[in-house]
Design a protein around this motif. Structure first.
Motif, PDB file in Angstrom:
ATOM      1  N   ALA A   1     -10.899  66.627 -31.711  1.00  0.00           N
ATOM      2  CA  ALA A   1     -10.427  65.153 -31.876  1.00  0.00           C
ATOM      3  C   ALA A   1      -8.336  65.241 -31.720  1.00  0.00           C
ATOM      4  O   ALA A   1      -8.361  63.692 -31.554  1.00  0.00           O
ATOM      5  CB  ALA A   1     -11.012  64.858 -33.173  1.00  0.00           C
ATOM      6  N   ALA A   2      -8.023  66.034 -32.311  1.00  0.00           N
ATOM      7  CA  ALA A   2      -6.313  65.839 -31.962  1.00  0.00           C
ATOM      8  C   ALA A   2      -6.195  66.047 -30.197  1.00  0.00           C
ATOM      9  O   ALA A   2      -5.164  65.234 -30.168  1.00  0.00           O
ATOM     10  CB  ALA A   2      -6.163  67.180 -32.481  1.00  0.00           C
ATOM     11  N   LYS A   3      -7.048  66.494 -29.702  1.00  0.00           N
ATOM     12  CA  LYS A   3      -6.963  66.652 -28.252  1.00  0.00           C
ATOM     13  C   LYS A   3      -6.806  64.972 -27.844  1.00  0.00           C
ATOM     14  O   LYS A   3      -6.371  64.702 -26.705  1.00  0.00           O
ATOM     15  CB  LYS A   3      -7.871  67.357 -27.294  1.00  0.00           C
ATOM     16  CG  LYS A   3      -6.679  68.709 -27.036  1.00  0.00           C
ATOM     17  CD  LYS A   3      -8.143  70.241 -26.382  1.00  0.00           C
ATOM     18  CE  LYS A   3      -8.012  71.419 -27.331  1.00  0.00           C
ATOM     19  NZ  LYS A   3      -8.592  72.612 -27.120  1.00  0.00           N
TER      20      LYS A   3
ATOM     21  N   VAL B   1      -4.014  61.292 -34.329  1.00  0.00           N
ATOM     22  CA  VAL B   1      -2.743  61.438 -35.005  1.00  0.00           C
ATOM     23  C   VAL B   1      -2.977  61.672 -36.833  1.00  0.00           C
ATOM     24  O   VAL B   1      -1.555  62.231 -38.032  1.00  0.00           O
ATOM     25  CB  VAL B   1      -1.143  60.867 -34.644  1.00  0.00           C
ATOM     26  CG1 VAL B   1      -1.118  61.027 -33.440  1.00  0.00           C
ATOM     27  CG2 VAL B   1      -1.989  59.166 -34.739  1.00  0.00           C
ATOM     28  N   SER B   2      -3.761  61.479 -37.012  1.00  0.00           N
ATOM     29  CA  SER B   2      -4.499  61.925 -38.299  1.00  0.00           C
ATOM     30  C   SER B   2      -5.466  62.075 -38.945  1.00  0.00           C
ATOM     31  O   SER B   2      -6.792  61.811 -38.276  1.00  0.00           O
ATOM     32  CB  SER B   2      -4.248  59.802 -39.030  1.00  0.00           C
ATOM     33  OG  SER B   2      -4.605  59.367 -39.190  1.00  0.00           O
TER      34      SER B   2
ATOM     35  N   LYS C   1      -2.916  69.286 -41.072  1.00  0.00           N
ATOM     36  CA  LYS C   1      -2.039  71.044 -40.311  1.00  0.00           C
ATOM     37  C   LYS C   1      -2.609  71.207 -39.278  1.00  0.00           C
ATOM     38  O   LYS C   1      -1.313  71.812 -38.612  1.00  0.00           O
ATOM     39  CB  LYS C   1      -2.192  71.421 -41.879  1.00  0.00           C
ATOM     40  CG  LYS C   1      -1.120  72.929 -41.381  1.00  0.00           C
ATOM     41  CD  LYS C   1      -1.839  74.499 -42.428  1.00  0.00           C
ATOM     42  CE  LYS C   1      -1.495  73.667 -43.756  1.00  0.00           C
ATOM     43  NZ  LYS C   1      -2.333  74.644 -45.194  1.00  0.00           N
ATOM     44  N   GLN C   2      -3.769  70.842 -39.171  1.00  0.00           N
ATOM     45  CA  GLN C   2      -4.391  71.389 -38.210  1.00  0.00           C
ATOM     46  C   GLN C   2      -4.357  70.826 -36.528  1.00  0.00           C
ATOM     47  O   GLN C   2      -3.801  71.298 -35.546  1.00  0.00           O
ATOM     48  CB  GLN C   2      -5.996  71.661 -37.810  1.00  0.00           C
ATOM     49  CG  GLN C   2      -6.326  72.461 -37.931  1.00  0.00           C
ATOM     50  CD  GLN C   2      -8.207  73.093 -37.732  1.00  0.00           C
ATOM     51  OE1 GLN C   2      -8.723  72.960 -38.619  1.00  0.00           O
ATOM     52  NE2 GLN C   2      -8.298  72.833 -37.317  1.00  0.00           N
ATOM     53  N   ILE C   3      -3.784  69.195 -37.110  1.00  0.00           N
ATOM     54  CA  ILE C   3      -3.470  68.197 -35.734  1.00  0.00           C
ATOM     55  C   ILE C   3      -1.840  67.874 -35.511  1.00  0.00           C
ATOM     56  O   ILE C   3      -1.410  68.510 -34.997  1.00  0.00           O
ATOM     57  CB  ILE C   3      -3.571  66.407 -36.772  1.00  0.00           C
ATOM     58  CG1 ILE C   3      -4.809  66.584 -36.958  1.00  0.00           C
ATOM     59  CG2 ILE C   3      -2.700  66.012 -35.952  1.00  0.00           C
ATOM     60  CD1 ILE C   3      -5.143  65.421 -37.541  1.00  0.00           C
ATOM     61  N   SER C   4      -1.062  68.605 -36.513  1.00  0.00           N
ATOM     62  CA  SER C   4       0.778  68.871 -36.193  1.00  0.00           C
ATOM     63  C   SER C   4       0.547  70.137 -36.049  1.00  0.00           C
ATOM     64  O   SER C   4       1.523  70.329 -35.262  1.00  0.00           O
ATOM     65  CB  SER C   4       0.779  69.291 -38.051  1.00  0.00           C
ATOM     66  OG  SER C   4       1.636  68.289 -38.687  1.00  0.00           O
ATOM     67  N   LYS C   5       0.142  71.529 -35.523  1.00  0.00           N
ATOM     68  CA  LYS C   5      -0.497  72.557 -35.084  1.00  0.00           C
ATOM     69  C   LYS C   5      -0.492  72.389 -33.365  1.00  0.00           C
ATOM     70  O   LYS C   5      -0.134  72.555 -32.730  1.00  0.00           O
ATOM     71  CB  LYS C   5      -1.330  73.063 -35.793  1.00  0.00           C
ATOM     72  CG  LYS C   5      -0.652  74.824 -34.813  1.00  0.00           C
ATOM     73  CD  LYS C   5      -2.913  75.816 -35.439  1.00  0.00           C
ATOM     74  CE  LYS C   5      -2.616  76.928 -34.468  1.00  0.00           C
ATOM     75  NZ  LYS C   5      -3.745  77.553 -35.311  1.00  0.00           N
ATOM     76  N   HIS C   6      -1.722  71.752 -33.520  1.00  0.00           N
ATOM     77  CA  HIS C   6      -1.720  71.038 -31.699  1.00  0.00           C
ATOM     78  C   HIS C   6      -0.873  70.156 -31.242  1.00  0.00           C
ATOM     79  O   HIS C   6      -0.688  70.887 -30.364  1.00  0.00           O
ATOM     80  CB  HIS C   6      -3.093  70.132 -31.926  1.00  0.00           C
ATOM     81  CG  HIS C   6      -3.773  69.659 -30.812  1.00  0.00           C
ATOM     82  ND1 HIS C   6      -4.075  70.171 -29.724  1.00  0.00           N
ATOM     83  CD2 HIS C   6      -3.050  68.126 -29.805  1.00  0.00           C
ATOM     84  CE1 HIS C   6      -3.917  69.882 -28.611  1.00  0.00           C
ATOM     85  NE2 HIS C   6      -3.258  68.144 -28.949  1.00  0.00           N
ATOM     86  N   GLN C   7       0.059  69.405 -31.819  1.00  0.00           N
ATOM     87  CA  GLN C   7       1.086  68.950 -31.927  1.00  0.00           C
ATOM     88  C   GLN C   7       2.577  69.324 -31.508  1.00  0.00           C
ATOM     89  O   GLN C   7       3.069  69.682 -30.192  1.00  0.00           O
ATOM     90  CB  GLN C   7       0.869  67.413 -32.877  1.00  0.00           C
ATOM     91  CG  GLN C   7       0.653  66.511 -32.587  1.00  0.00           C
ATOM     92  CD  GLN C   7       0.526  65.254 -33.848  1.00  0.00           C
ATOM     93  OE1 GLN C   7       1.357  65.665 -34.987  1.00  0.00           O
ATOM     94  NE2 GLN C   7      -0.036  63.887 -33.383  1.00  0.00           N
TER      95      GLN C   7
END
Length: 92
Positions: free
Chosen positions: A32-34, A38-39, A62-68
């Motif tokens: 989903a992050a890819k 963003v939330s 946290k996982q989204i931030s890591k991906h970004q």
């Protein structure tokens, strides 16, 4: 959070269910992050789910931030100013 270990072709594949209410896994969060989430609400919406209790919010974000962060690092590496030359043409 629930950890599931699958053995596929003698290789252990670990998957963690991050959202217990909706069964959303760490792998789904990464996907989903890819795709642009963003939330934590975006992640749920990606899979047609509605956030329930909120206990997964911190881990999903946290996982989204890591991906970004990884995406930003990759973008910075791809911009190699020293190895290319820009040619500008000016007309008078």
């Amino acid at each position: 959070m629930i950890m599931i270990i699958n053995n596929i072709n003698d290789v252990d594949a670990i998957t963690m269910i991050i959202c217990l209410c909706n069964g959303i896994t760490d792998k789904q969060i990464d996907c989903a992050a890819k795709e642009g989430a963003v939330s934590w609400r975006d992640v749920h919406a990606t899979y047609g789910k509605t956030p329930q209790c909120g206990s997964c919010q911190c881990e999903i974000n946290k996982q989204i931030s890591k991906h970004q962060s990884q995406k930003a690092t990759e973008s910075a590496r791809s911009l190699s100013f020293g190895s290319s030359t820009a040619h500008l043409a000016y007309e008078s």
